[in-house]
Design a protein around this motif. Structure first.
Motif, short mmCIF file in Angstrom:
data_model
loop_
_atom_site.label_atom_id
_atom_site.label_comp_id
_atom_site.label_asym_id
_atom_site.label_seq_id
_atom_site.Cartn_x
_atom_site.Cartn_y
_atom_site.Cartn_z
N LEU A 1 0.86 -1.18 0.00
CA LEU A 1 0.00 0.00 0.00
C LEU A 1 0.89 1.22 0.00
N GLY B 1 -5.19 2.98 -3.57
CA GLY B 1 -6.31 3.62 -2.87
C GLY B 1 -7.59 3.49 -3.63
N ALA C 1 -7.88 0.17 0.64
CA ALA C 1 -6.71 -0.09 1.48
C ALA C 1 -7.11 -0.91 2.70
N TYR D 1 -7.83 -4.61 1.75
CA TYR D 1 -6.62 -5.40 1.55
C TYR D 1 -5.91 -5.68 2.88
N LEU E 1 -1.76 -7.65 2.01
CA LEU E 1 -0.64 -6.72 1.86
C LEU E 1 0.61 -7.32 2.49
N MET F 1 3.16 -1.74 4.03
CA MET F 1 2.47 -0.46 3.94
C MET F 1 3.53 0.63 3.91
N LEU G 1 -7.80 7.18 6.67
CA LEU G 1 -7.27 5.91 6.24
C LEU G 1 -7.68 4.82 7.22
#
Length: 193
Positions: free
Chosen positions: A6, A131, A136, A139, A145, A148, A163
């Motif tokens: 991410l 995004g 985000a 995931y 992921l 990050m 976020l």
């Protein structure tokens, strides 16, 4: 195997977009300031070189439909990605092709379907989840992921799109790197599976 990461800029108060996101303000009110660190103090050539370097090891990008709808115009005919982009959506659409190797393929089979197509297209290179915030979180919650990368901007937006909201799953992130930039602190974390 491809690293799935991410990559988002975030204000100090946790917002990845300002209030009133829409076609006239794709990043919301004052939200474009979240990206100033990429361009401030750079010539056009230096900014272009930065973008090229940022996406050099990226073989595919995953984005949400709203991100695409708002970004398609500002990104222009030759977006910085120069890679296939997979758009997670419930609304099918013909693939959109742009210059430099960027294409937008609409995936209606959820985040796993988008990731499977991105892995194939990436050819062993990294996969960037760009995004928006909801994508985000999906995931992260699905533990899809590997890392990050948060670019923390010393800016208080006071509102907008968070976020990490109340729906963020509890995750113990493993710090990999902290780097000070001009007008930004880059935070990199490993996400445990």
């Amino acid at each position: 195997m491809s690293r799935v990461f991410l990559d988002l800029s975030m204000s100090l108060d946790g917002f990845v977009a300002g209030p009133d996101v829409g076609p006239e303000q794709p990043m919301g009110r004052e939200g474009e300031r979240l990206h100033d660190w990429m361009f401030t103090g750079k010539t056009d050539e230096e900014a272009a070189a930065f973008q090229t370097a940022k996406f050099r090891n990226v073989g595919a990008v995953i984005i949400g439909r709203r991100t695409l709808d708002l970004g398609l115009g500002p990104w222009g005919d030759n977006p910085a990605f120069h890679a296939p982009c997979f758009v997670v959506t419930s609304r099918p659409h013909e693939t959109i092709v742009r210059e430099g190797g960027t294409s937008y393929t609409f995936v209606t089979k959820g985040i796993e379907g988008a990731l499977a197509q991105a892995r194939t297209a990436a050819g062993g290179k990294d996969i960037m989840v760009l995004g928006g915030a909801d994508l985000a979180r999906q995931y992260l919650e699905a533990r899809l992921l590997d890392e990050m990368q948060i670019h923390l901007v010393p800016l208080l937006l006071g509102g907008g799109t968070r976020l990490f909201g109340e729906s963020a799953p509890p995750v113990d992130l493993e710090p990999i790197e902290v780097a000070q930039g001009s007008g930004v602190v880059h935070l990199r974390y490993r996400v445990p599976r």
